[in-house]
Design a protein around this motif. Sequence first.
Motif, PDB file in Angstrom:
ATOM      1  N   LEU A   1      45.374  19.339  15.244  1.00  0.00           N
ATOM      2  CA  LEU A   1      46.509  19.761  16.062  1.00  0.00           C
ATOM      3  C   LEU A   1      47.541  18.645  16.201  1.00  0.00           C
ATOM      4  O   LEU A   1      48.743  18.906  16.152  1.00  0.00           O
ATOM      5  N   SER A   2      47.094  17.407  16.348  1.00  0.00           N
ATOM      6  CA  SER A   2      48.049  16.299  16.492  1.00  0.00           C
ATOM      7  C   SER A   2      48.868  16.099  15.221  1.00  0.00           C
ATOM      8  O   SER A   2      50.015  15.660  15.282  1.00  0.00           O
ATOM      9  N   VAL A   3      48.295  16.444  14.074  1.00  0.00           N
ATOM     10  CA  VAL A   3      49.014  16.317  12.806  1.00  0.00           C
ATOM     11  C   VAL A   3      49.986  17.475  12.610  1.00  0.00           C
ATOM     12  O   VAL A   3      51.136  17.281  12.218  1.00  0.00           O
TER      13      VAL A   3
ATOM     14  N   PHE B   1      39.605  23.687   5.955  1.00  0.00           N
ATOM     15  CA  PHE B   1      40.415  22.470   6.051  1.00  0.00           C
ATOM     16  C   PHE B   1      39.677  21.243   5.548  1.00  0.00           C
ATOM     17  O   PHE B   1      38.471  21.103   5.720  1.00  0.00           O
ATOM     18  N   THR B   2      40.446  20.362   4.950  1.00  0.00           N
ATOM     19  CA  THR B   2      39.998  19.021   4.597  1.00  0.00           C
ATOM     20  C   THR B   2      40.875  18.072   5.398  1.00  0.00           C
ATOM     21  O   THR B   2      42.094  18.268   5.469  1.00  0.00           O
ATOM     22  N   VAL B   3      40.265  17.081   6.015  1.00  0.00           N
ATOM     23  CA  VAL B   3      41.052  16.113   6.778  1.00  0.00           C
ATOM     24  C   VAL B   3      40.974  14.750   6.118  1.00  0.00           C
ATOM     25  O   VAL B   3      39.992  14.408   5.462  1.00  0.00           O
ATOM     26  N   LEU B   4      42.026  13.990   6.294  1.00  0.00           N
ATOM     27  CA  LEU B   4      42.108  12.612   5.816  1.00  0.00           C
ATOM     28  C   LEU B   4      42.048  11.723   7.055  1.00  0.00           C
ATOM     29  O   LEU B   4      42.823  11.907   7.996  1.00  0.00           O
ATOM     30  N   LEU B   5      41.102  10.797   7.056  1.00  0.00           N
ATOM     31  CA  LEU B   5      40.900   9.929   8.207  1.00  0.00           C
ATOM     32  C   LEU B   5      41.346   8.508   7.908  1.00  0.00           C
ATOM     33  O   LEU B   5      41.242   8.034   6.778  1.00  0.00           O
TER      34      LEU B   5
ATOM     35  N   VAL C   1      42.346  11.420  12.513  1.00  0.00           N
ATOM     36  CA  VAL C   1      42.890  12.358  11.532  1.00  0.00           C
ATOM     37  C   VAL C   1      44.360  12.018  11.311  1.00  0.00           C
ATOM     38  O   VAL C   1      45.148  12.007  12.257  1.00  0.00           O
ATOM     39  N   ILE C   2      44.704  11.728  10.048  1.00  0.00           N
ATOM     40  CA  ILE C   2      46.102  11.391   9.730  1.00  0.00           C
ATOM     41  C   ILE C   2      46.716  12.385   8.750  1.00  0.00           C
ATOM     42  O   ILE C   2      47.904  12.324   8.460  1.00  0.00           O
ATOM     43  N   GLY C   3      45.891  13.306   8.240  1.00  0.00           N
ATOM     44  CA  GLY C   3      46.403  14.294   7.308  1.00  0.00           C
ATOM     45  C   GLY C   3      45.426  15.433   7.150  1.00  0.00           C
ATOM     46  O   GLY C   3      44.252  15.324   7.524  1.00  0.00           O
ATOM     47  N   CYS C   4      45.926  16.532   6.598  1.00  0.00           N
ATOM     48  CA  CYS C   4      45.065  17.689   6.393  1.00  0.00           C
ATOM     49  C   CYS C   4      45.638  18.592   5.309  1.00  0.00           C
ATOM     50  O   CYS C   4      46.809  18.485   4.945  1.00  0.00           O
ATOM     51  N   VAL C   5      44.773  19.466   4.820  1.00  0.00           N
ATOM     52  CA  VAL C   5      45.170  20.504   3.875  1.00  0.00           C
ATOM     53  C   VAL C   5      44.133  21.616   3.980  1.00  0.00           C
ATOM     54  O   VAL C   5      42.970  21.356   4.304  1.00  0.00           O
ATOM     55  N   ALA C   6      44.554  22.845   3.739  1.00  0.00           N
ATOM     56  CA  ALA C   6      43.637  23.982   3.781  1.00  0.00           C
ATOM     57  C   ALA C   6      43.647  24.696   2.435  1.00  0.00           C
ATOM     58  O   ALA C   6      44.647  24.664   1.710  1.00  0.00           O
ATOM     59  N   LEU C   7      42.531  25.327   2.123  1.00  0.00           N
ATOM     60  CA  LEU C   7      42.381  26.081   0.883  1.00  0.00           C
ATOM     61  C   LEU C   7      41.829  27.459   1.215  1.00  0.00           C
ATOM     62  O   LEU C   7      40.788  27.576   1.853  1.00  0.00           O
TER      63      LEU C   7
ATOM     64  N   MET D   1      50.603  12.544   8.910  1.00  0.00           N
ATOM     65  CA  MET D   1      51.308  11.936  10.044  1.00  0.00           C
ATOM     66  C   MET D   1      52.486  11.113   9.513  1.00  0.00           C
ATOM     67  O   MET D   1      52.365  10.445   8.469  1.00  0.00           O
ATOM     68  N   PRO D   2      53.622  11.130  10.216  1.00  0.00           N
ATOM     69  CA  PRO D   2      54.827  10.449   9.730  1.00  0.00           C
ATOM     70  C   PRO D   2      54.614   8.985   9.342  1.00  0.00           C
ATOM     71  O   PRO D   2      55.133   8.527   8.324  1.00  0.00           O
ATOM     72  N   GLU D   3      53.838   8.252  10.112  1.00  0.00           N
ATOM     73  CA  GLU D   3      53.664   6.825   9.825  1.00  0.00           C
ATOM     74  C   GLU D   3      52.815   6.553   8.580  1.00  0.00           C
ATOM     75  O   GLU D   3      52.734   5.413   8.114  1.00  0.00           O
ATOM     76  N   TYR D   4      52.209   7.609   8.010  1.00  0.00           N
ATOM     77  CA  TYR D   4      51.392   7.449   6.803  1.00  0.00           C
ATOM     78  C   TYR D   4      52.002   8.138   5.583  1.00  0.00           C
ATOM     79  O   TYR D   4      51.397   8.165   4.525  1.00  0.00           O
ATOM     80  N   ARG D   5      53.200   8.675   5.738  1.00  0.00           N
ATOM     81  CA  ARG D   5      53.868   9.317   4.607  1.00  0.00           C
ATOM     82  C   ARG D   5      54.402   8.262   3.647  1.00  0.00           C
ATOM     83  O   ARG D   5      54.522   7.094   3.986  1.00  0.00           O
ATOM     84  N   SER D   6      54.729   8.690   2.445  1.00  0.00           N
ATOM     85  CA  SER D   6      55.256   7.814   1.391  1.00  0.00           C
ATOM     86  C   SER D   6      54.269   6.716   0.997  1.00  0.00           C
ATOM     87  O   SER D   6      54.670   5.645   0.549  1.00  0.00           O
ATOM     88  N   GLN D   7      52.987   6.989   1.204  1.00  0.00           N
ATOM     89  CA  GLN D   7      51.939   6.044   0.811  1.00  0.00           C
ATOM     90  C   GLN D   7      50.928   6.710  -0.121  1.00  0.00           C
ATOM     91  O   GLN D   7      49.852   6.184  -0.349  1.00  0.00           O
ATOM     92  N   GLY D   8      51.275   7.902  -0.622  1.00  0.00           N
ATOM     93  CA  GLY D   8      50.382   8.603  -1.531  1.00  0.00           C
ATOM     94  C   GLY D   8      49.304   9.424  -0.857  1.00  0.00           C
ATOM     95  O   GLY D   8      48.436   9.980  -1.525  1.00  0.00           O
TER      96      GLY D   8
END
Length: 140
Positions: free
Chosen positions: A7-9, A34-38, A43-49, A66-73
């Motif tokens: 939810l925070s993401v 969902f898959t989460v990236l920690l 949790v700093i990212g997620c995707v669902a399939l 999360m905005p602070e982790y974007r542009s880092q691949g």
Amino acid sequence: EDVPGLLSVIEPLEAEGALVKRDRVLLETEIDRFTVLLHDGRVIGCVALYPYPEEECAELACLAVMPEYRSQGRGDVLLGYVAERARALGVKHLFLLSARAGQWFAERGFVETGVHALPPQRQQMYNYRRRSKVFVKPLG
């Protein structure tokens, strides 16, 4: 336990209209999609399939970082993981709907197409008011 982090993401992106609103109950019932990236336990990212086995395709949904982790691949990591997961399920192509991030997906091999390319049951759920673009990518 991942629902508060999810939810925070996604809530800020839902508020902007970039993602479709998902309430806590829906997330709890669909958490296995969902898959989460920690990072440091957060949790700093997620995707669902969402697989459509009859059509040998799957919907990639709710890709967010999360905005602070974007542009880092980090988005690429999530995309790569979900593509591998889809291949393991026998999926031949991924599709997604995007109201804002179409260029990002196009740069990663997704091709814009029309609503007609969606599985019939997903076409019925398409929200024409959002005017999301449909993108497809073959998995080879």
